[in-house]
Design a protein around this motif. Structure first.
Motif, PDB file in Angstrom:
ATOM      1  N   ARG A 173       7.404   8.287  -0.004  1.00 58.71           N
ATOM      2  CA  ARG A 173       7.772   7.269  -0.995  1.00 58.71           C
ATOM      3  C   ARG A 173       7.504   5.853  -0.501  1.00 58.71           C
ATOM      4  O   ARG A 173       7.508   4.911  -1.280  1.00 58.71           O
ATOM      5  CB  ARG A 173       9.250   7.384  -1.339  1.00 58.71           C
ATOM      6  CG  ARG A 173       9.623   8.683  -1.968  1.00 58.71           C
ATOM      7  CD  ARG A 173      11.098   8.732  -2.209  1.00 58.71           C
ATOM      8  NE  ARG A 173      11.491  10.022  -2.739  1.00 58.71           N
ATOM      9  CZ  ARG A 173      12.724  10.352  -3.020  1.00 58.71           C
ATOM     10  NH1 ARG A 173      13.699   9.488  -2.816  1.00 58.71           N
ATOM     11  NH2 ARG A 173      13.001  11.542  -3.495  1.00 58.71           N
ATOM     12  N   GLU A 174       7.328   5.704   0.812  1.00 59.68           N
ATOM     13  CA  GLU A 174       7.167   4.383   1.403  1.00 59.68           C
ATOM     14  C   GLU A 174       5.698   4.092   1.673  1.00 59.68           C
ATOM     15  O   GLU A 174       4.977   4.933   2.210  1.00 59.68           O
ATOM     16  CB  GLU A 174       7.958   4.297   2.705  1.00 59.68           C
ATOM     17  CG  GLU A 174       9.457   4.452   2.503  1.00 59.68           C
ATOM     18  CD  GLU A 174      10.225   4.388   3.805  1.00 59.68           C
ATOM     19  OE1 GLU A 174       9.708   3.854   4.800  1.00 59.68           O
ATOM     20  OE2 GLU A 174      11.366   4.890   3.822  1.00 59.68           O
ATOM     21  N   GLU A 175       5.291   2.905   1.315  1.00 61.76           N
ATOM     22  CA  GLU A 175       3.906   2.500   1.533  1.00 61.76           C
ATOM     23  C   GLU A 175       3.610   2.405   3.028  1.00 61.76           C
ATOM     24  O   GLU A 175       4.420   1.906   3.805  1.00 61.76           O
ATOM     25  CB  GLU A 175       3.651   1.144   0.874  1.00 61.76           C
ATOM     26  CG  GLU A 175       2.192   0.764   0.845  1.00 61.76           C
ATOM     27  CD  GLU A 175       1.954  -0.498   0.043  1.00 61.76           C
ATOM     28  OE1 GLU A 175       1.050  -1.240   0.419  1.00 61.76           O
ATOM     29  OE2 GLU A 175       2.677  -0.720  -0.951  1.00 61.76           O
ATOM     30  N   GLY A 176       2.463   2.912   3.410  1.00 59.57           N
ATOM     31  CA  GLY A 176       2.030   2.832   4.803  1.00 59.57           C
ATOM     32  C   GLY A 176       2.502   3.968   5.688  1.00 59.57           C
ATOM     33  O   GLY A 176       2.173   4.011   6.866  1.00 59.57           O
ATOM     34  N   LYS A 177       3.287   4.881   5.146  1.00 63.61           N
ATOM     35  CA  LYS A 177       3.752   6.029   5.931  1.00 63.61           C
ATOM     36  C   LYS A 177       3.162   7.309   5.356  1.00 63.61           C
ATOM     37  O   LYS A 177       3.091   7.478   4.148  1.00 63.61           O
ATOM     38  CB  LYS A 177       5.274   6.113   5.932  1.00 63.61           C
ATOM     39  CG  LYS A 177       5.941   4.981   6.680  1.00 63.61           C
ATOM     40  CD  LYS A 177       7.410   5.219   6.795  1.00 63.61           C
ATOM     41  CE  LYS A 177       8.093   4.118   7.578  1.00 63.61           C
ATOM     42  NZ  LYS A 177       9.527   4.347   7.686  1.00 63.61           N
TER      43      LYS A 177
END
Length: 75
Positions: A17-21
């Motif tokens: 759900r988190e950008e960059g992960k």
């Protein structure tokens, strides 16, 4: 053991759900999936990964080498 094809597509439900992960998971002690990004740990019970965020949260402060084998029963 969890099917290798399934392991390739499974991701940490928090990190995706988190950008960059990416939320990539590593198998530890053949009974745990550990997120490489956030270090949440998800138990594998009877060859089924338990990918519930609440379960992953329970084990964040436990070092991977200290995880119990087999994982405790869910519930």
């Amino acid at each position: 053991m969890v099917n290798a094809d399934l392991l390739e597509i499974l991701r940490c439900p928090v990190c995706v759900r988190e950008e960059g992960k990416e939320g990539l998971l590593s198998v530890v002690k053949e009974t745990w999936l550990v997120c490489q990004d956030c270090d949440r740990k998800y138990p594998i019970v009877e060859d089924i990964p338990v990918m519930l965020i609440d379960e992953g949260d329970k084990w964040t402060s436990t070092p991977a080498e200290a995880l119990p084998v087999p994982p405790p029963k869910i519930g």
